[in-house]
Enzyme design. Structure first.
Site, short mmCIF file in Angstrom:
data_model
loop_
_atom_site.label_atom_id
_atom_site.label_comp_id
_atom_site.label_asym_id
_atom_site.label_seq_id
_atom_site.Cartn_x
_atom_site.Cartn_y
_atom_site.Cartn_z
N LYS A 55 -18.89 -19.27 18.21
CA LYS A 55 -19.24 -19.67 16.88
C LYS A 55 -18.60 -19.04 15.69
O LYS A 55 -18.18 -17.82 15.74
CB LYS A 55 -20.84 -19.59 16.77
CG LYS A 55 -21.38 -20.35 15.52
CD LYS A 55 -21.73 -21.88 15.79
CE LYS A 55 -22.89 -22.40 16.33
NZ LYS A 55 -22.91 -23.48 17.01
N THR A 74 -22.29 -22.06 22.18
CA THR A 74 -22.00 -21.23 20.97
C THR A 74 -23.23 -21.04 20.13
O THR A 74 -23.24 -20.28 19.24
CB THR A 74 -20.99 -22.20 20.06
OG1 THR A 74 -21.78 -23.30 19.49
CG2 THR A 74 -19.81 -22.64 20.87
N HIS A 100 3.53 -13.52 -10.18
CA HIS A 100 4.18 -13.47 -11.37
C HIS A 100 3.64 -13.59 -12.63
O HIS A 100 2.54 -14.53 -12.87
CB HIS A 100 5.32 -14.39 -11.30
CG HIS A 100 6.14 -14.56 -9.84
ND1 HIS A 100 6.91 -13.42 -9.69
CD2 HIS A 100 6.49 -15.46 -8.90
CE1 HIS A 100 7.35 -13.68 -8.41
NE2 HIS A 100 7.32 -14.64 -8.07
#
Ligand SMILES: O=c1[nH]c(=O)c2[nH]c(=O)[nH]c2[nH]1
Length: 314
Positions: free
Chosen positions: A24, A69, A263
């Site tokens: 999971k 899961t 930048h």
């Protein structure tokens, strides 16, 4: 690249299942420690994945060995009840739980990301101690603390780190001496803004440590070094950050960084008849420089299995 005759031949052979893991992803759990008036909260996003021989599940659709899961998700919540002293200890406990509970589970991967919450500062008195509210919180810095614990039988690998630690220096950064060709427009500079969002991961060579204390100290060193180094390039700053971490922490084998060069361009005020001595900048979103490197100990043992499932450079 073109496919060769050998590639074509390879595609006609017997088809078998390769490496696999399942579980999971991104189970968001919050643990509130409320045994004292001043609460402590810990929020994690946990991904649990199990490894072992799951051939029958993939080939025959046989779920006899498939710990759902959903159960893995529930286990995250159940184990959180006993506390989350650190993301590393929590992930290690998950690994121990699954490997010791099901004899066909040989190992797995448990990743945890921790989001920072801080007590809200308050000048009031109700429910306030040391100038902070006992149970009201504000989201902390932008960064996320991370750990990836992997287990193969009794062998355990821990790679921890942080993501999105945003830092900026408004001076103390230069960039010049680079090669120029007909496509070069970048001007050399001895004074620019240096900004990045640090993703770093480091591998622990022992589990016998105070994970929270080491994390706090690594974070401190990263920030202090970024601030302290007079930078001739982001690459140089990165290397110094890693070097100082490894010098201070023998329990760390190596450290990897992914650091965008975010930048900030000086706005050209000449058309306005104004001067701009590094005061007003255009903050560029993209593209950004992408600076990535590993800093390691010469001759030291490598452990590629610890890094195998870390996506990207780190
Ligand atoms: O610190 C920097 N490293 C670079 O490799 C690079 N390249 C570039 O255009 N600007 C910068 N800055």
């Amino acid at each position: 690249m073109t496919a060769t005759a050998t590639d074509a031949q390879a595609t006609t052979g017997t088809i078998v299942l390769g490496e696999n893991q399942y579980g999971k992803a991104e189970v968001r759990v919050m643990k509130v420690d409320r045994d004292q008036a001043r609460h402590r909260i810990t929020e994690l996003s946990v991904t649990s994945q199990l490894r072992g021989d799951f051939t029958a599940a993939h080939i025959d659709g046989d779920q006899g060995r498939v710990v759902p899961t959903d159960t893995q998700k529930n286990t995250v919540f159940a184990l959180a009840k006993d506390g989350i002293p650190s993301p590393e200890e929590f992930a290690l406990r998950l690994g121990e739980h699954f490997v010791s509970s099901f004899d066909w589970i040989e190992g797995g991967r448990w990743e945890a990301k921790e989001y920072t919450w801080e007590h809200i500062p308050s000048s009031l008195t109700a429910n306030v101690s040391d100038g902070e509210h006992d149970h009201a919180f504000v989201k902390g810095g932008t960064e996320t603390r991370t750990t990836v614990v992997q287990r193969e039988g009794e062998e355990v690998f821990v790679v921890s780190g942080l993501e999105d630690l945003k830092v900026l220096k408004s001076t103390g950064s230069e960039f010049h001496g680079f090669p120029k060709d007909r496509f070069t427009t970048l001007q050399e500079t001895t004074d620019r803004i240096l900004a990045t969002s640090v993703t770093a991961r480091w591998r622990y060579t022992t589990l016998d440590i105070d994970f929270n204390a080491v994390y706090d100290d690594v974070r401190r060193i990263l920030l202090e070094t970024f601030a302290d180094v007079h930078s001739l390039a982001l690459q140089q700053t990165l290397y110094q950050m890693g070097k100082r971490v490894l010098e201070a922490h023998p329990e760390i084998g190596e450290i990897k960084f992914s650091m965008p060069n975010l930048h900030h361009f000086v706005v050209d005020f000449e058309p306005f008849g104004l001067e701009n001595p590094n005061e007003v900048f255009y903050v560029a979103d993209r593209p950004y420089g992408k600076i990535e490197a590993e800093v390691k100990r010469e001759g030291a043992d490598q452990e590629p299995r610890a890094w195998a499932t870390v996506t990207g450079f780190c």
